[in-house]
Motif scaffolding. Sequence first.
Motif, PDB file in Angstrom:
ATOM      1  N   SER A   1      15.709 -13.327 -21.800  1.00  0.00           N
ATOM      2  CA  SER A   1      14.525 -12.507 -22.086  1.00  0.00           C
ATOM      3  C   SER A   1      14.871 -11.040 -21.880  1.00  0.00           C
ATOM      4  CB  SER A   1      13.354 -12.874 -21.159  1.00  0.00           C
ATOM      5  OG  SER A   1      12.848 -14.151 -21.417  1.00  0.00           O
TER       6      SER A   1
ATOM      7  N   LEU B   1      12.784  -6.957 -21.996  1.00  0.00           N
ATOM      8  CA  LEU B   1      11.596  -6.116 -22.192  1.00  0.00           C
ATOM      9  C   LEU B   1      12.043  -4.664 -22.277  1.00  0.00           C
ATOM     10  CD1 LEU B   1       8.072  -6.278 -20.725  1.00  0.00           C
ATOM     11  CD2 LEU B   1       9.354  -4.131 -20.537  1.00  0.00           C
TER      12      LEU B   1
ATOM     13  N   THR C   1       2.344 -12.702 -21.206  1.00  0.00           N
ATOM     14  CA  THR C   1       2.207 -11.804 -22.343  1.00  0.00           C
ATOM     15  C   THR C   1       3.104 -10.589 -22.119  1.00  0.00           C
ATOM     16  OG1 THR C   1       0.413 -10.501 -21.386  1.00  0.00           O
ATOM     17  CG2 THR C   1      -0.206 -12.511 -22.606  1.00  0.00           C
ATOM     18  N   PRO C   2       3.440  -9.853 -23.171  1.00  0.00           N
ATOM     19  CA  PRO C   2       4.238  -8.634 -22.971  1.00  0.00           C
ATOM     20  C   PRO C   2       3.617  -7.688 -21.953  1.00  0.00           C
ATOM     21  CG  PRO C   2       4.173  -9.190 -25.295  1.00  0.00           C
ATOM     22  CD  PRO C   2       3.230 -10.139 -24.613  1.00  0.00           C
TER      23      PRO C   2
ATOM     24  N   ARG D   1       4.103  -9.075 -18.458  1.00  0.00           N
ATOM     25  CA  ARG D   1       5.502  -8.900 -18.060  1.00  0.00           C
ATOM     26  C   ARG D   1       5.733  -7.469 -17.570  1.00  0.00           C
ATOM     27  NH1 ARG D   1       9.500 -11.999 -22.406  1.00  0.00           N
ATOM     28  NH2 ARG D   1       8.094 -13.731 -22.857  1.00  0.00           N
TER      29      ARG D   1
ATOM     30  N   THR E   1       9.186  -7.157 -26.429  1.00  0.00           N
ATOM     31  CA  THR E   1       9.791  -8.237 -25.654  1.00  0.00           C
ATOM     32  C   THR E   1      10.357  -9.323 -26.556  1.00  0.00           C
ATOM     33  OG1 THR E   1       7.767  -9.568 -25.495  1.00  0.00           O
ATOM     34  CG2 THR E   1       8.089  -7.865 -23.821  1.00  0.00           C
TER      35      THR E   1
END
Length: 553
Positions: A356, A358, A421-422, A425, A452
């Motif tokens: 992952s 972001l 959710t973005p 995060r 993300t």
Amino acid sequence: MTSAPASPLTMLVPDFPFSYDSWLTHPAGLGAVPSERHGTEVAVIGGGMSGMTAAYELLRLGLRPVVYEAEQLGGRMRSTPFPGNPEYVAEMGAMRFPVSATALFHYIGTLGLATRPFPNPLAPSTPSTLIDLNGERRQARTTDDLPSVYQEVADAWEKALQERAELSTVRDAIQRRDTATLKAVWDRLVREFDDQSFYGFLATSPTFQSFRHREIFGQVGFGTGGWDTDFPNSVLEILRVVVTDADDHQVGIIGGSQQLPRGLWEHRPAAPAHWPEGTSLASLHDGGRPRPAVTRLRRAGDGIRVRDESGEEREFPAVVFSPHVWTLLNRIDCDPELLPTPLWTAVERTHYMGASKLFVLVDRPFWRDPDPATGRDVMSMTLTDRMPRGVYLFDDGPDRPGVMCLSYTWNDDSLKVATLTPEDRLERLLSQLGAIYPDVDIRSHIVGGPLTVTWETEPRFMGAFKSNLPGHYRYQRRLFTQFMQDDMPAEQRGFFLCGDDVSWTAGFAEGAVTTALNAVWGVLDHLGGATHPDNPGPGDRFHDFAPVELPYD
């Protein structure tokens, strides 16, 4: 065999030490198909780096690649522009490339793409690195700035590699292209370590008997950062990366890595066979767009019938397949005869790593502001055992916006954010980073919302890249060698796997390129073509360099 003079260390993978870079750059070219085959359609499924490499080289051979792509050209070379500021991108997938990846850099050079050093921890071009481990923070410019225990860990790793994996011997053989020595040493290491996990290798090394040393190495590591998410994987996966210098001396592509596969789609190669000057992959497709996602694959006489999402079916004498191999199990309706049963088993056993990221865009590179108390940068490239794990900072100068990768995580750490959710995060990450940098107001500099990705939840991917578990070497060998089809029944030939998860160096674009070149050789051979005698291809040299076969019973 006479050793060649030493050359720069490259990703000459010891399992199959064929010099793809030399094959690519030889003036004789990659080969030729019979003139009556010119213009023959060949399906290329997947528009990532592997698919684009295969399609580009098949075009140069005078064939007509028909590219199918489910989403967007680029695959995991996905450079997502920030809304409102499209000149800035978030590198959702591949973002750093070792200069030892010489086959990949052949295409970077072909397109004239510019690169710059990637800000890895403690890299010479990285202004500073902060290590946050067990609540203690250490800022450093080089490893010499860190406490002695970190140097102990670095020394322990170096000694383990030298004493147990013959690092110097293997690297010297790679530099000299001394394939006899390289194969002799590496084949022995494969037999010794196929059943060994990375963590098991460390724990059984005399230099790593301290758990504290193993913990620091897992959290921090060296080169690209911490290694602990790789601990369950086969140690052979790690050794391949280290001996080829793939974990160090890395660069990013200015403007985004997706320019590379998209550039091959648009590029007009000089003097292609059969096609007029100015022909590109895009110009051979209606509207300059690839065909949509493939939904069905069937054997049909001497060919393969491909159906796409539009319902259209076409029959091809050869198909190159570059997406993650799991899509053959759950995204495409496949004829069981598409692959021999042992290969289907290898596809089923494939293991993927999750990841992952972001990203946020900020008004300026505020992290370069001096701390009033210390005079150092207020923020650094960060390695932490907290949720963000890795923080990377990118800037184009003090008066321009900057890009922050606030979190880059793998496997279990990736799953910790997968259901958020973005926006959630971002809140969790800002909270965690606030504990590391209590006097830095990151939020006040953010421009717009976060971007993300979690690759294990991407339906066309289901993971970032393949990485073998202990005991998976035999499956990997089947997948990699599938382009050699002379021993297959005639009715099972013509379907060629490629992509980095088929390669020996999964997660690296070099593996995507080199397995694509294997597939190109396979198609060339399948259609009655041949390489030039002065420039034999990977299939011509296969029996000289073939990966060692381990006993099955």
